[in-house]
Scaffold this motif. Structure first.
Motif, PDB file in Angstrom:
ATOM      1  N   PRO A  10      36.933  41.319  41.075  1.00 19.97           N
ATOM      2  CA  PRO A  10      36.772  40.980  42.491  1.00 19.97           C
ATOM      3  C   PRO A  10      36.259  42.129  43.370  1.00 19.97           C
ATOM      4  CG  PRO A  10      38.794  40.020  41.658  1.00 19.97           C
ATOM      5  CD  PRO A  10      38.261  40.894  40.555  1.00 19.97           C
ATOM      6  N   ASP A  11      36.585  43.369  43.027  1.00 22.53           N
ATOM      7  CA  ASP A  11      36.076  44.484  43.852  1.00 22.53           C
ATOM      8  C   ASP A  11      34.556  44.545  43.784  1.00 22.53           C
ATOM      9  OD1 ASP A  11      36.558  45.258  41.118  1.00 22.53           O
ATOM     10  OD2 ASP A  11      36.237  47.355  41.653  1.00 22.53           O
ATOM     11  N   ARG A  39      37.696  31.814  40.692  1.00 25.87           N
ATOM     12  CA  ARG A  39      38.692  32.358  41.606  1.00 25.87           C
ATOM     13  C   ARG A  39      40.038  32.124  40.932  1.00 25.87           C
ATOM     14  NH1 ARG A  39      39.892  33.584  47.272  1.00 25.87           N
ATOM     15  NH2 ARG A  39      41.975  34.429  47.000  1.00 25.87           N
ATOM     16  N   SER A  41      43.890  31.962  40.020  1.00 24.72           N
ATOM     17  CA  SER A  41      45.198  31.916  40.676  1.00 24.72           C
ATOM     18  C   SER A  41      46.024  33.081  40.119  1.00 24.72           C
ATOM     19  CB  SER A  41      45.896  30.588  40.371  1.00 24.72           C
ATOM     20  OG  SER A  41      46.237  30.532  39.002  1.00 24.72           O
ATOM     21  N   LYS A  42      47.130  33.384  40.793  1.00 27.90           N
ATOM     22  CA  LYS A  42      48.014  34.441  40.298  1.00 27.90           C
ATOM     23  C   LYS A  42      48.501  34.103  38.887  1.00 27.90           C
ATOM     24  CE  LYS A  42      50.564  38.185  41.698  1.00 27.90           C
ATOM     25  NZ  LYS A  42      51.657  38.295  40.814  1.00 27.90           N
ATOM     26  N   THR A  62      47.542  41.766  38.726  1.00 23.52           N
ATOM     27  CA  THR A  62      47.345  40.311  38.792  1.00 23.52           C
ATOM     28  C   THR A  62      47.141  39.840  40.243  1.00 23.52           C
ATOM     29  OG1 THR A  62      49.757  40.033  38.686  1.00 23.52           O
ATOM     30  CG2 THR A  62      48.535  39.805  36.633  1.00 23.52           C
ATOM     31  N   GLU A  63      47.753  40.562  41.172  1.00 26.64           N
ATOM     32  CA  GLU A  63      47.497  40.281  42.601  1.00 26.64           C
ATOM     33  C   GLU A  63      46.024  40.541  42.929  1.00 26.64           C
ATOM     34  OE1 GLU A  63      48.741  38.839  46.075  1.00 26.64           O
ATOM     35  OE2 GLU A  63      50.232  39.304  44.537  1.00 26.64           O
ATOM     36  N   PHE A  64      45.555  41.706  42.511  1.00 25.35           N
ATOM     37  CA  PHE A  64      44.152  42.076  42.749  1.00 25.35           C
ATOM     38  C   PHE A  64      43.184  41.109  42.062  1.00 25.35           C
ATOM     39  CE2 PHE A  64      40.697  44.476  40.537  1.00 25.35           C
ATOM     40  CZ  PHE A  64      39.788  44.425  41.581  1.00 25.35           C
ATOM     41  N   SER A  66      43.477  38.112  41.404  1.00 28.45           N
ATOM     42  CA  SER A  66      43.458  36.782  42.030  1.00 28.45           C
ATOM     43  C   SER A  66      43.131  36.868  43.522  1.00 28.45           C
ATOM     44  CB  SER A  66      44.810  36.087  41.815  1.00 28.45           C
ATOM     45  OG  SER A  66      45.869  36.871  42.303  1.00 28.45           O
ATOM     46  N   SER A  67      42.626  38.030  43.953  1.00 29.93           N
ATOM     47  CA  SER A  67      42.396  38.239  45.392  1.00 29.93           C
ATOM     48  C   SER A  67      41.034  37.734  45.867  1.00 29.93           C
ATOM     49  CB  SER A  67      42.519  39.731  45.722  1.00 29.93           C
ATOM     50  OG  SER A  67      41.459  40.461  45.120  1.00 29.93           O
ATOM     51  N   GLY A  68      40.152  37.399  44.952  1.00 30.87           N
ATOM     52  CA  GLY A  68      38.818  36.945  45.347  1.00 30.87           C
ATOM     53  C   GLY A  68      38.034  36.548  44.115  1.00 30.87           C
ATOM     54  N   ARG A 111      40.948  48.976  40.602  1.00 28.87           N
ATOM     55  CA  ARG A 111      39.662  48.445  41.078  1.00 28.87           C
ATOM     56  C   ARG A 111      38.544  49.145  40.315  1.00 28.87           C
ATOM     57  NH1 ARG A 111      40.497  45.719  46.188  1.00 28.87           N
ATOM     58  NH2 ARG A 111      42.741  45.547  46.361  1.00 28.87           N
TER      59      ARG A 111
END
Ligand code: CMP
Length: 140
Positions: A10-11, A39, A41-42, A62-64, A66-68, A111
């Motif tokens: 996502p970064d 995209r 999900s968590k 896992t947060e990152f 699923s962030s985008g 990232r």
């Protein structure tokens, strides 16, 4: 012939450098066998990285992830797993060699722009996680 699962994280998608990473894949002669914007999900990110479940960085990772949006790809070629890992460079951009994707585009160990399978067994799991029907498609 080997296959590996690659992710443009996502970064990198958010910074609009996915195209430059794809260019490096193509220039290296790795064949793109499948590609999809996802995209996660968590829960999907947790399933993908289940092997790291007990690690302290697991919640943040896992947060990152699923962030985008991210781009998942199947790369194919002779020794595709090792070739993609060499193109990416070390996990931590701070220690990655010059000219590698993570050195040039990553901003932290989390990232770090891209992911790649680390062995044939993980590649089989990871390819199947996103592309369960791929064995049915022609290899052309
Ligand atoms: P990746 O190749 O996607 O596989 C697991 C990921 O966990 C790795 O890249 C890093 O982004 C992340 N990771 C590994 N070690 C750490 C760490 N010590 N702190 C934060 N994230 C980490």
């Amino acid at each position: 012939m080997e296959r590996t699962l690659a992710i443009i994280k996502p970064d990198a998608v958010a910074r609009r450098i996915a195209g430059r990473i794809l260019q490096r894949i193509e220039e290296a002669g790795l064949q793109i066998r499948a590609m999809r914007l996802v995209r996660l999900s968590k829960v999907e990110a947790e399933g993908f990285y289940a092997v790291h479940r007990e690690r302290p960085f697991f919640p943040g990772l896992t947060e990152f992830m699923s962030s985008g949006p991210a781009i998942v790809l199947v790369l194919e070629g002779e020794e595709a797993i090792g070739r993609w890992r060499r193109l990416m460079g070390a996990t931590d951009p701070a220690t990655a060699d010059g000219g590698t994707i993570r050195k040039d585009f990553g901003s932290s160990i989390e990232r770090n722009a891209t992911h790649g399978s680390d062995a044939p067994e993980t590649a089989a799991f990871e390819v199947g996680y996103f592309f369960p029907g791929i064995e049915l498609a022609s290899a052309g």
